[in-house]
Design an enzyme around this catalytic site. Sequence first.
Site, PDB file in Angstrom:
ATOM      1  N   GLY A   1       9.240 -30.346  25.589  1.00  0.00           N
ATOM      2  CA  GLY A   1       9.319 -28.915  26.214  1.00  0.00           C
ATOM      3  C   GLY A   1       8.938 -28.752  27.476  1.00  0.00           C
TER       4      GLY A   1
ATOM      5  N   ARG B   1      14.800 -30.710  22.568  1.00  0.00           N
ATOM      6  CA  ARG B   1      14.705 -31.489  21.490  1.00  0.00           C
ATOM      7  C   ARG B   1      15.360 -31.857  20.458  1.00  0.00           C
ATOM      8  NH1 ARG B   1       8.693 -31.209  22.336  1.00  0.00           N
ATOM      9  NH2 ARG B   1       7.902 -28.925  22.841  1.00  0.00           N
TER      10      ARG B   1
ATOM     11  N   GLY C   1       8.056 -36.910  26.628  1.00  0.00           N
ATOM     12  CA  GLY C   1       6.658 -36.970  26.359  1.00  0.00           C
ATOM     13  C   GLY C   1       6.596 -38.389  25.393  1.00  0.00           C
ATOM     14  N   ASP C   2       5.546 -38.131  24.398  1.00  0.00           N
ATOM     15  CA  ASP C   2       5.933 -38.986  23.231  1.00  0.00           C
ATOM     16  C   ASP C   2       7.458 -39.563  22.867  1.00  0.00           C
ATOM     17  OD1 ASP C   2       4.354 -41.414  22.116  1.00  0.00           O
ATOM     18  OD2 ASP C   2       5.326 -39.526  20.100  1.00  0.00           O
TER      19      ASP C   2
ATOM     20  N   THR D   1      10.266 -38.565  23.514  1.00  0.00           N
ATOM     21  CA  THR D   1      11.830 -39.262  24.843  1.00  0.00           C
ATOM     22  C   THR D   1      11.368 -40.023  24.863  1.00  0.00           C
ATOM     23  OG1 THR D   1      11.008 -36.896  25.175  1.00  0.00           O
ATOM     24  CG2 THR D   1      11.987 -38.694  26.872  1.00  0.00           C
TER      25      THR D   1
ATOM     26  N   ASP E   1       0.070 -31.904  27.605  1.00  0.00           N
ATOM     27  CA  ASP E   1      -1.280 -32.017  27.283  1.00  0.00           C
ATOM     28  C   ASP E   1      -2.153 -33.340  27.458  1.00  0.00           C
ATOM     29  OD1 ASP E   1      -0.476 -29.732  25.960  1.00  0.00           O
ATOM     30  OD2 ASP E   1       0.039 -30.977  23.911  1.00  0.00           O
TER      31      ASP E   1
ATOM     32  N   MET F   1      -2.864 -24.695  25.272  1.00  0.00           N
ATOM     33  CA  MET F   1      -1.738 -25.986  25.001  1.00  0.00           C
ATOM     34  C   MET F   1      -2.678 -27.100  24.701  1.00  0.00           C
ATOM     35  SD  MET F   1       0.083 -23.748  27.357  1.00  0.00           S
ATOM     36  CE  MET F   1       0.327 -25.294  28.776  1.00  0.00           C
TER      37      MET F   1
ATOM     38  N   ILE G   1       3.419 -19.101  29.716  1.00  0.00           N
ATOM     39  CA  ILE G   1       3.613 -18.392  31.296  1.00  0.00           C
ATOM     40  C   ILE G   1       3.059 -20.141  32.002  1.00  0.00           C
ATOM     41  CG2 ILE G   1       2.506 -17.631  33.000  1.00  0.00           C
ATOM     42  CD1 ILE G   1       2.369 -14.783  31.174  1.00  0.00           C
TER      43      ILE G   1
END
Length: 433
Positions: free
Chosen positions: A83, A149, A174-175, A177, A205, A248, A357
């Site tokens: 993301g 993803r 992130g995790d 990836t 996050d 999020m 946004i």
Amino acid sequence: MFEIQRLGNPKIKSPLQLSTVKGDNIFNFVNDEDRLVFDLSLGAYDHCLKNNEKPRCLEKAGPRQRIYFKPDQVTAAIVTCGGLCPGINNVIRGIVMALHYFYGVKNILGVPYGYEGLNPEMGHGFVDLTPDRVKDIHQFGGTILGSSRGGQDIQVMVDTLVDNNIQLLFAIGGDGTLKGANAIGGEIMKRGLDISVVGIPKTIDNDIDIIDKSFGFETSFDIASPILRDAHNEASGAFNGISIIKLMGRDSGFIAASAALAMPVVNFVLVPELDFDLYGKHGFLEALKKRLVEKHHAVIVVAEGAGQHLFEKEEVRTDASGNVQHDDIGLFLKDKIKEYFKESLPTTIKYIDPSYIIRSTAANSSDSVFCSSLAYHAVHGAMSGKTNFVVGKVNDKFVYLPITAVTSKRKKIDLESGFWFAVLQSTGQPFAM
């Protein structure tokens, strides 16, 4: 636990004109022996003394006097996955600038649309990244490379690296990836190839384990804060007005909690780490009722992964990255609140979801500085021949960590921590509901 893999012994003199002498007012090269203690607590210190053990240490990030790769023969590639998050373009820019100006690397490729770009069958090709191409991208959110993803065949991706003579792969994600990058690195080591794989942790996050924070996190709650202010204005402008803001936080509630602390107009923060009851004497709805009776308005911030235990789920759904897909807790709360107070209290409910946004905005000044530092340290580590590592801050110092060390579990809010206690003090919500 924290040992970094190396492709070999670095023998090439670094082109960086740095020092090895303290006191000459020139930044010094970092030695691999420069280590930082991981656990700074007195208890850990006493334990090591008592048991005659060396403390667990982390390898300090920074430029090395000897590098592994010849800069004029290096081709580097950058891939962004998962993301969107504020600061991705800043990291891309920082990597390109560091490779080009610090080390003289001229061949830098952008991999379009995540790991898909390393699968030739997808037909995405590569993008040439030059200083002129990236010089202004930090002013914009998103990623100029695109993202996706889900993983691709590890063998195919490594073949693509080999076929294109790529020696450095920088994976920003992130995790999922990072686990993919570690798998690529493992296949590279199995084949005995001289390719360095570096991860730059990206998760809005802030749920990457061990590291102090991930880039984009500060921007996220910075952008969320005025939204909470305006949501408060909406709520207080109506008799028994209620604003529900979903932020999020799939598995961790750091954004919701931090935004509430930054803009202390929030009355309830609901996070994935803490289950809550809707009904009953000590349930959330009764706590909300008490707030409305006393103050006639309420602001509720809920992380997207909160309250999932309240849904009746027949099966667990996941996205292409393997992340659990959650039901919409914001709309669920809106409906339940409306139903609960229908006969007893007149309410006006506003539901706000600014998630896309927030995650698509440009990095703020603090994150921009942080992203550049992450990029520079990633390049220094890669050029010295280190591989299968991530760069991050631990105890406020930049260090290198094995990818496996940060992907074994997700970081979550410690409900016994001073951070969460500060949230409870700020909101005035019950310790448990």
